[in-house]
Design an enzyme around this catalytic site. Structure first.
Site, PDB file in Angstrom:
ATOM      1  N   HIS A   1     -17.764  65.781  19.287  1.00  0.00           N
ATOM      2  CA  HIS A   1     -18.696  65.401  20.362  1.00  0.00           C
ATOM      3  C   HIS A   1     -18.016  64.864  21.606  1.00  0.00           C
ATOM      4  O   HIS A   1     -18.691  64.307  22.472  1.00  0.00           O
ATOM      5  CB  HIS A   1     -19.671  64.328  19.868  1.00  0.00           C
ATOM      6  CG  HIS A   1     -20.609  64.790  18.804  1.00  0.00           C
ATOM      7  ND1 HIS A   1     -21.856  65.296  19.091  1.00  0.00           N
ATOM      8  CD2 HIS A   1     -20.475  64.832  17.468  1.00  0.00           C
ATOM      9  CE1 HIS A   1     -22.459  65.617  17.951  1.00  0.00           C
ATOM     10  NE2 HIS A   1     -21.645  65.342  16.941  1.00  0.00           N
TER      11      HIS A   1
ATOM     12  N   LYS B   1     -28.329  56.877  31.031  1.00  0.00           N
ATOM     13  CA  LYS B   1     -27.342  57.256  30.022  1.00  0.00           C
ATOM     14  C   LYS B   1     -26.373  56.093  29.905  1.00  0.00           C
ATOM     15  O   LYS B   1     -26.435  55.164  30.707  1.00  0.00           O
ATOM     16  CB  LYS B   1     -26.602  58.525  30.455  1.00  0.00           C
ATOM     17  CG  LYS B   1     -26.087  58.462  31.912  1.00  0.00           C
ATOM     18  CD  LYS B   1     -25.405  59.761  32.343  1.00  0.00           C
ATOM     19  CE  LYS B   1     -26.359  60.831  32.811  1.00  0.00           C
ATOM     20  NZ  LYS B   1     -26.288  62.052  32.037  1.00  0.00           N
ATOM     21  N   ARG B   2     -25.482  56.124  28.902  1.00  0.00           N
ATOM     22  CA  ARG B   2     -24.475  55.079  28.828  1.00  0.00           C
ATOM     23  C   ARG B   2     -23.708  54.992  30.139  1.00  0.00           C
ATOM     24  O   ARG B   2     -23.516  55.996  30.824  1.00  0.00           O
ATOM     25  CB  ARG B   2     -23.515  55.362  27.655  1.00  0.00           C
ATOM     26  CG  ARG B   2     -24.126  55.132  26.299  1.00  0.00           C
ATOM     27  CD  ARG B   2     -24.605  53.699  26.123  1.00  0.00           C
ATOM     28  NE  ARG B   2     -23.477  52.801  26.035  1.00  0.00           N
ATOM     29  CZ  ARG B   2     -22.979  52.333  24.904  1.00  0.00           C
ATOM     30  NH1 ARG B   2     -23.530  52.652  23.752  1.00  0.00           N
ATOM     31  NH2 ARG B   2     -21.932  51.520  24.895  1.00  0.00           N
TER      32      ARG B   2
ATOM     33  N   LYS C   1     -19.203  59.606  33.684  1.00  0.00           N
ATOM     34  CA  LYS C   1     -20.580  60.021  33.990  1.00  0.00           C
ATOM     35  C   LYS C   1     -20.924  59.792  35.459  1.00  0.00           C
ATOM     36  O   LYS C   1     -21.946  60.260  35.960  1.00  0.00           O
ATOM     37  CB  LYS C   1     -21.573  59.288  33.083  1.00  0.00           C
ATOM     38  CG  LYS C   1     -21.404  59.646  31.602  1.00  0.00           C
ATOM     39  CD  LYS C   1     -22.368  58.841  30.733  1.00  0.00           C
ATOM     40  CE  LYS C   1     -22.141  59.043  29.239  1.00  0.00           C
ATOM     41  NZ  LYS C   1     -22.710  60.299  28.722  1.00  0.00           N
TER      42      LYS C   1
ATOM     43  N   THR D   1     -27.770  65.445  26.550  1.00  0.00           N
ATOM     44  CA  THR D   1     -29.059  65.829  25.968  1.00  0.00           C
ATOM     45  C   THR D   1     -30.204  65.254  26.796  1.00  0.00           C
ATOM     46  O   THR D   1     -31.310  65.790  26.795  1.00  0.00           O
ATOM     47  CB  THR D   1     -29.177  65.338  24.508  1.00  0.00           C
ATOM     48  OG1 THR D   1     -28.705  63.993  24.431  1.00  0.00           O
ATOM     49  CG2 THR D   1     -28.374  66.204  23.567  1.00  0.00           C
TER      50      THR D   1
ATOM     51  N   LYS E   1     -34.052  66.730  28.082  1.00  0.00           N
ATOM     52  CA  LYS E   1     -35.348  66.033  28.055  1.00  0.00           C
ATOM     53  C   LYS E   1     -35.995  66.076  29.434  1.00  0.00           C
ATOM     54  O   LYS E   1     -37.195  66.317  29.558  1.00  0.00           O
ATOM     55  CB  LYS E   1     -35.157  64.574  27.604  1.00  0.00           C
ATOM     56  CG  LYS E   1     -34.705  64.456  26.152  1.00  0.00           C
ATOM     57  CD  LYS E   1     -34.163  63.064  25.814  1.00  0.00           C
ATOM     58  CE  LYS E   1     -33.300  63.149  24.550  1.00  0.00           C
ATOM     59  NZ  LYS E   1     -32.495  61.939  24.315  1.00  0.00           N
TER      60      LYS E   1
HETATM   61  C1  26V Z   1     -16.855  56.813  19.510  1.00  0.00           C
HETATM   62  C2  26V Z   1     -16.675  55.583  18.990  1.00  0.00           C
HETATM   63  C3  26V Z   1     -15.314  55.046  18.965  1.00  0.00           C
HETATM   64  C4  26V Z   1     -15.159  53.890  18.037  1.00  0.00           C
HETATM   65  C5  26V Z   1     -16.270  52.911  18.151  1.00  0.00           C
HETATM   66  C6  26V Z   1     -17.620  53.522  17.901  1.00  0.00           C
HETATM   67  C7  26V Z   1     -17.773  54.858  18.506  1.00  0.00           C
HETATM   68  C8  26V Z   1     -19.026  55.429  18.579  1.00  0.00           C
HETATM   69  C9  26V Z   1     -19.182  56.672  19.117  1.00  0.00           C
HETATM   70  C10 26V Z   1     -18.092  57.370  19.584  1.00  0.00           C
HETATM   71  C11 26V Z   1     -18.180  58.750  20.112  1.00  0.00           C
HETATM   72  C12 26V Z   1     -19.302  58.996  20.936  1.00  0.00           C
HETATM   73  C13 26V Z   1     -19.294  60.426  21.299  1.00  0.00           C
HETATM   74  C14 26V Z   1     -20.588  60.805  21.888  1.00  0.00           C
HETATM   75  O1  26V Z   1     -21.557  60.073  21.869  1.00  0.00           O
HETATM   76  N1  26V Z   1     -20.619  61.984  22.407  1.00  0.00           N
HETATM   77  C15 26V Z   1     -21.810  62.501  23.034  1.00  0.00           C
HETATM   78  O2  26V Z   1     -22.439  63.352  22.090  1.00  0.00           O
HETATM   79  C16 26V Z   1     -23.630  63.898  22.591  1.00  0.00           C
HETATM   80  C17 26V Z   1     -24.272  64.680  21.471  1.00  0.00           C
HETATM   81  O3  26V Z   1     -23.484  65.761  21.128  1.00  0.00           O
HETATM   82  C18 26V Z   1     -23.326  64.756  23.802  1.00  0.00           C
HETATM   83  O4  26V Z   1     -24.522  65.253  24.325  1.00  0.00           O
HETATM   84  C19 26V Z   1     -22.611  63.945  24.874  1.00  0.00           C
HETATM   85  O5  26V Z   1     -22.203  64.774  25.934  1.00  0.00           O
HETATM   86  C20 26V Z   1     -21.392  63.272  24.269  1.00  0.00           C
HETATM   87  O6  26V Z   1     -20.803  62.383  25.206  1.00  0.00           O
END
Ligand code: 26V
Length: 830
Positions: free
Chosen positions: A372, A563-564, A569, A671, A675
């Site tokens: 992701h 978004k975050r 972004k 995503t 929406k």
């Molecule tokens: C990484 C980490 C690192 C350690 C701490 C906890 C944590 C939690 C999440 C993540 C990775 C997040 C990756 C993410 O959210 N990617 C998003 O995924 C969406 C669904 O596929 C996508 O639409 C977004 O573009 C993408 O940024």
């Protein structure tokens, strides 16, 4: 003496629950009094919410039980979606919609004189996720239930979900989200399926009864995993799937040894440590942080879930695993649950005595991995010393997987030691690291990205070596969102209009929306369409007024970025544009002006300094703009606090313009963009992630494109000169002057220096300055288009009409066709 019983009755013969509004009224009254002991009509709204929730839940239970039985009886292949995050939001409205009880529920509440909105608002969001990745998991399980696919979601039941964001003096302040405080009607504890998860200890060899040399993991510290199940109803199809979330608990109430030795506090403390595992969701979504507790969470989920699946397998098939891989598949949501690869190997070998090759054949045919993110800083790596201390037996297995894998590489590319070290699961260096993405690549039969560009970039870049080795593993699965929550539930006015116009099949077949295309040219239809949007904008405006004290005029363009908060972004680019508009107003450059309401929302990771500065900047700019009488209704700006799933349900239907402005090549998919599109917003965006596919579907004339391509972004690095770009552009120079002279930080001089230095840095990875001019020009085109409401409404209808591809129903069918290969299981329930 027991009385003689004439009639023996089966405990399972429960009279059915009815579905009329009167049945619902009875249910609500009964739960209000008999479940919650309430009798005063003016008691807190929470009991009214709970009485309704229990009434709806009653109507899910039989189908839930039937679905479980059907899955067991049929013994067909099943899939397990392993995810550290499920961002479910609220359950009540969704259950009502999917049960087809919306009208009856409204009527029942009306009969009881209760306020629907107030009751809906009483439910806490289940915020067990950070953002896109977690919400995707929630949309996936919804679509799987609607498609009647036998898929179980496995996750962690965090006591505290995503923090609540408060804005104090323009700054983000995090507050714990104790979402379970008032109880959770939707979960059922299943203590009978508790699992035991091991940590620590050591690995030892021994000879088993037959004299075979085997390995076992001993002297472990154990933690219990207690499952809590949540029903996932399909849309009007009698299927109710399961989301199983694990809570950690100490193995014994107290460690008796320590207790009796008099170390009472120590024995309580060790109980605490076990319970910490499922205490809190990590609020970081863009950089790994290497914390031990996070690795514990990952292994806790992986081990408990795999044991749960094997328990069910062994109950039916005994110790015969010959068909296990044909009947089971695990989808890994990013690398977070990837330790599953080693855990399945461990259990098959150590507990069920399979040989390495047999265990590996099963494991590597059963695991599938979804990536992701393209950001290298988000790729998970764990220090070997930490891994070895916490999970010694698993590290041993990972070393063996790596050794066998590297010898394959060596045979394929003899002498290419450079390649071997690049591809090694163990990264060498001052601190050795386990590369989780590589473990996932080696251990899985399928690897996918989440939008076409993202999947292409993965095989060209990050995973190129692995693609050279196993091209057949790699595939794309473009994300989606569920139209049940993101249209049918959250946008009632528009949904009714669509259903009245083309029928209701779009709710389970989003491609049907194409039938709206001819109506884009129908003036009467456009008028009704615009009226729906207006109504939705009024609803959002009321919330903005209440939350932010700022008046949004529903006739203005609602320009939204939620978004975050992350540099890639580029919320900053949005702010620069806002400052540019403010500057134009102050200079009197306002001919043919399009009034705008700009809304920005999202959470920053608590330790991410620049992201928090960006929030502060938005708030400070808003303060200046909103209080300047010269600006008036021409421009309003707010930072929307505590952005979350239930907020998006109000925001998306009210949007005119959707901001999808990431640096090209950085946003895997997005995503939120989908929406907004579904709800008739136009996108202003870069050629990034799923934006590319959105534009392909809707056509260039209905999309405001700007900015460098992913290729151009890479080519720009090394000779990027933002100072020159700013100096060459009079508008940009004035914007920077306003920022740098402290116009938005008059009481806090120098406050934003980190921000303007970042913009002016030749090493700015996000190339904010590079895209400024193109962005402002695209914004101008959007503003002009909005002035011609006929044209705008037409484009709006077409955005909805062409959004069919972006349903998770399509996404799940793609996963199923190419990866899972499950047979839908019809329901016996009506
Ligand atoms: C990484 C980490 C690192 C350690 C701490 C906890 C944590 C939690 C999440 C993540 C990775 C997040 C990756 C993410 O959210 N990617 C998003 O995924 C969406 C669904 O596929 C996508 O639409 C977004 O573009 C993408 O940024």
């Amino acid at each position: 003496m027991t009385k003689e019983i004439k009639e023996i009755r089966d405990i399972r013969d429960v009279p059915p629950v009815g579905k009329t509004s009167d049945d619902l009224v009875n249910g609500i009254q009964r739960h209000y009094l008999r479940t919650f002991g309430q009798h005063k009509p003016n008691n807190s709204v929470d009991y009214k919410y709970k009485a309704l929730a229990c009434t709806i839940r009653d109507r899910l239970m039989e189908c839930w039980k039937n679905t479980k039985e059907a899955h067991e009886e049929q013994d067909k292949k099943r899939a397990y979606y392993l995810s550290l995050e499920f961002l479910m939001g609220r359950a009540l409205g969704n259950a009502v919609l999917n049960l087809g009880l919306d009208e009856q529920t409204e009527e029942a509440l009306h009969k009881l004189g209760l306020d629907v909105e107030e009751i809906i608002d009483q439910e806490s969001d289940a915020g067990l996720g950070n953002g896109g990745l977690g919400r995707l998991a929630a949309c996936f399980v919804d679509s799987c239930a609607t498609l009647q696919l036998p898929v179980v979601g496995y996750g962690i039941r965090y006591e505290y979900g995503m923090f609540r964001q408060q804005i104090v003096d323009g700054n983000q302040v995090e507050e714990p989200d104790h979402w379970l405080r008032n109880g959770n009607i939707w979960e059922l504890e299943r203590p009978e399926h508790t699992q035991c998860v091991h940590f620590g200890g050591r690995s030892e060899s021994y000879h088993d009864a037959k004299g075979t040399l085997r390995t076992r993991w001993v002297d472990t510290e154990d933690v219990l995993a207690v499952p809590y199940d949540t029903p996932i109803p399909g849309y009007k199809n009698g299927t109710v799937n399961t989301l199983r979330l694990w809570k950690s608990a100490a193995t014994d109430e107290f460690n008796l040894g320590e207790f009796n030795a008099g170390s009472y506090p120590e024995s309580v403390a060790s109980k605490n440590e076990a319970e910490h595992i499922s205490m809190v969701l990590y609020p970081n979504d863009a950089s790994e942080n290497g914390k031990e507790l996070r690795l514990r969470q990952q292994y806790f989920l992986a081990s408990a879930s795999i044991k749960d699946v094997l328990r069910q397998w062994v109950e039916v098939h005994g110790n015969d695993f010959s068909e296990f891989a044909e009947k089971n598949v695990f989808q890994l949501n990013d690398t977070h649950p990837t330790v599953s690869v080693a855990e399945l190997m461990r259990i098959l070998m150590d507990d069920y005595a399979l040989e390495w090759d047999a265990a590996w054949a099963i494991t590597s045919q059963t695991m599938a991995y979804t990536n992701h993110t393209l950001l290298p800083e988000a790729l998970e790596r764990w220090p070997v010393y930490l891994f070895g201390r916490l999970l010694p037996r698993l590290l041993e297995i990972i070393y063996e997987i790596n050794a066998r894998f590297l010898s394959e590489v060596a045979n394929r590319w003899p002498g290419d030691v450079e390649r071997q070290s690049r591809m090694s699961i163990i990264e060498e260096g001052p601190v050795q690291q386990v590369r989780m993405a590589y473990l996932a690549l080696v251990g899985s039969f399928s690897v996918n990205g989440v939008a076409q560009l993202h999947s292409d970039l993965l095989v060209e870049g990050l995973f190129a070596d692995f693609y050279a080795m196993w091209p057949e593993k790699f595939n794309n699965k473009t994300n989606g969102v569920t139209q049940r929550r993101w249209m049918a539930w959250c946008n009632k006015p528009m949904s009714e209009l669509i259903t009245d116009t083309i029928g209701g099949d779009w709710v389970t077949d989003l491609g049907e929306l194409r039938k709206l295309v001819p109506y884009a040219d129908d003036a009467e239809f456009r008028k009704q369409w615009a009226a729906c949007k207006h109504q939705n904008k009024e609803r959002l405006a009321a919330i903005v007024e209440a939350e932010c004290g700022v008046t949004f005029n529903p006739d203005a363009m609602f320009d939204i970025q939620v978004k975050r908060i992350h540099e890639y972004k580029r919320q900053l680019l949005n702010v620069l544009h806002v400052i540019h508009l403010y500057d134009r107003i102050k200079r009197g450059d306002t001919d043919n002006w399009t009034p705008r309401c700009v809304l920005i929302g999202g959470k920053a990771a608590p330790g991410y300094y620049i992201a928090k500065q960006i929030i502060k900047l938005v708030n400070n700019v808003a303060e200046v703009v909103n209080n300047d009488p010269e600006v008036g209704d021409k421009l309003k700006v707010v930072f929307f606090p505590n952005y979350r799933v239930s907020a998006m349900e109000v925001i998306a239907p009210a949007a005119d313009l959707s901001e999808q402005i990431s640096t090209a090549g950085k946003e895997a998919s997005g995503t939120g963009n989908m929406k907004f599109m579904m709800n008739g917003a136009m996108t202003i965006g870069t050629l990034d992630g799923a934006n590319i596919e959105i534009r392909e579907e809707v056509g260039d004339e209905n999309f405001f494109l700007f900015g460098l391509t992913a290729e151009e972004v890479e080519a720009t690095r090394g000779h990027y000169n933002p100072d020159a770009i700013i100096a060459d552009d009079a508008d940009f120079s004035r914007v920077m002057e306003l920022l740098e002279c402290g116009h938005f930080s008059q009481f806090e001089p120098g406050l934003f220096s980190a921000i303007f230095h970042a913009i002016r840095s030749p090493h700015d990875p996000w190339l904010v300055a590079a895209d400024f001019r193109a962005y402002v020009d695209a914004q101008q085109l959007a503003a002009e288009a909005f002035l011609d409401q006929n044209r705008w409404q037409k484009m709006s209808v077409l955005n909805t009409a062409y959004s069919g591809k972006f349903s998770t129903d399509r996404t799940m069918q793609d996963y199923n066709r190419d990866i899972w290969k499950l047979t839908p299981i019809p329901s016996k329930c009506s």
